[in-house]
Design a protein around this motif. Structure first.
Motif, mmCIF file in Angstrom:
data_model
loop_
_atom_site.group_PDB
_atom_site.id
_atom_site.type_symbol
_atom_site.label_atom_id
_atom_site.label_comp_id
_atom_site.label_asym_id
_atom_site.label_seq_id
_atom_site.Cartn_x
_atom_site.Cartn_y
_atom_site.Cartn_z
ATOM 1 N N ALA A 11 0.839 -1.195 0.000
ATOM 2 C CA ALA A 11 0.000 0.000 0.000
ATOM 3 C C ALA A 11 0.873 1.243 0.000
ATOM 4 N N VAL A 12 0.246 2.355 -0.331
ATOM 5 C CA VAL A 12 0.882 3.662 -0.222
ATOM 6 C C VAL A 12 0.002 4.508 0.686
ATOM 7 N N ILE A 13 0.620 5.047 1.719
ATOM 8 C CA ILE A 13 -0.088 5.930 2.645
ATOM 9 C C ILE A 13 0.345 7.358 2.323
ATOM 10 N N SER A 54 4.813 10.488 1.544
ATOM 11 C CA SER A 54 4.270 9.255 0.985
ATOM 12 C C SER A 54 5.064 8.090 1.561
ATOM 13 N N ILE A 55 4.337 7.065 1.979
ATOM 14 C CA ILE A 55 4.941 5.913 2.631
ATOM 15 C C ILE A 55 4.537 4.663 1.865
ATOM 16 N N ALA A 56 5.520 3.941 1.323
ATOM 17 C CA ALA A 56 5.269 2.648 0.686
ATOM 18 C C ALA A 56 5.458 1.583 1.758
ATOM 19 N N ILE A 63 -2.146 -4.018 10.203
ATOM 20 C CA ILE A 63 -1.039 -3.110 10.528
ATOM 21 C C ILE A 63 -1.162 -1.824 9.712
ATOM 22 N N ILE A 64 -1.465 -1.968 8.425
ATOM 23 C CA ILE A 64 -1.617 -0.793 7.564
ATOM 24 C C ILE A 64 -2.786 0.063 8.043
ATOM 25 N N SER A 65 -3.917 -0.577 8.317
ATOM 26 C CA SER A 65 -5.105 0.152 8.779
ATOM 27 C C SER A 65 -4.840 0.859 10.100
ATOM 28 N N SER A 66 -4.164 0.173 11.003
ATOM 29 C CA SER A 66 -3.853 0.759 12.304
ATOM 30 C C SER A 66 -2.942 1.975 12.159
ATOM 31 N N LEU A 67 -1.891 1.836 11.358
ATOM 32 C CA LEU A 67 -0.963 2.946 11.153
ATOM 33 C C LEU A 67 -1.685 4.134 10.520
ATOM 34 N N SER A 78 -3.761 14.809 7.707
ATOM 35 C CA SER A 78 -4.758 14.128 6.879
ATOM 36 C C SER A 78 -4.096 12.928 6.222
ATOM 37 N N VAL A 79 -4.832 11.805 6.135
ATOM 38 C CA VAL A 79 -4.253 10.562 5.624
ATOM 39 C C VAL A 79 -5.219 9.870 4.673
ATOM 40 N N LYS A 80 -4.677 9.324 3.595
ATOM 41 C CA LYS A 80 -5.418 8.456 2.678
ATOM 42 C C LYS A 80 -4.507 7.289 2.330
ATOM 43 N N THR A 81 -5.099 6.115 2.162
ATOM 44 C CA THR A 81 -4.328 4.922 1.857
ATOM 45 C C THR A 81 -4.851 4.277 0.585
ATOM 46 N N ALA A 82 -3.932 3.902 -0.302
ATOM 47 C CA ALA A 82 -4.273 3.178 -1.523
ATOM 48 C C ALA A 82 -3.629 1.800 -1.453
#
Length: 87
Positions: A11-13, A54-56, A63-67, A78-82
């Motif tokens: 994912a990319v955050i 941007s975080i790959a 773990i991704i959802s929690s972060l 503000s955060v969005k995750t793909a």
């Protein structure tokens, strides 16, 4: 990084930081998730006085959802995750 016990997702955050005082909290959370982070890029946008990060990441879904959620609860962030469809 995938193990038999748990599948990981790539994912990319995307993080927009409007409050520079949030930097320490952000870095602490990213440090905690460091074993899953593939790479990160920070861009200061001085004209608007914000920072773009941007975080790959390759980690289990929880773990991704929690972060993402913990980052998004920081004031001025503000955060969005793909998510990739690759497991």
């Amino acid at each position: 990084m995938c193990t038999e016990d748990s599948k990981t997702r790539v994912a990319v955050i995307a993080v927009i930081v409007e409050n520079n005082a949030a930097t320490d909290s952000i870095n602490e959370l990213l440090h905690e998730a460091g074993q899953y982070i593939i790479g990160r890029m920070g861009i200061p946008y001085r004209e608007k006085n914000i920072n773009i990060i941007s975080i790959a990441i390759d980690a289990p879904q929880d773990i991704i959802s929690s972060l993402s959620g913990r980052l998004g609860r920081i004031e001025g962030v503000s955060v969005k995750t793909a998510y990739s469809n690759i497991f």
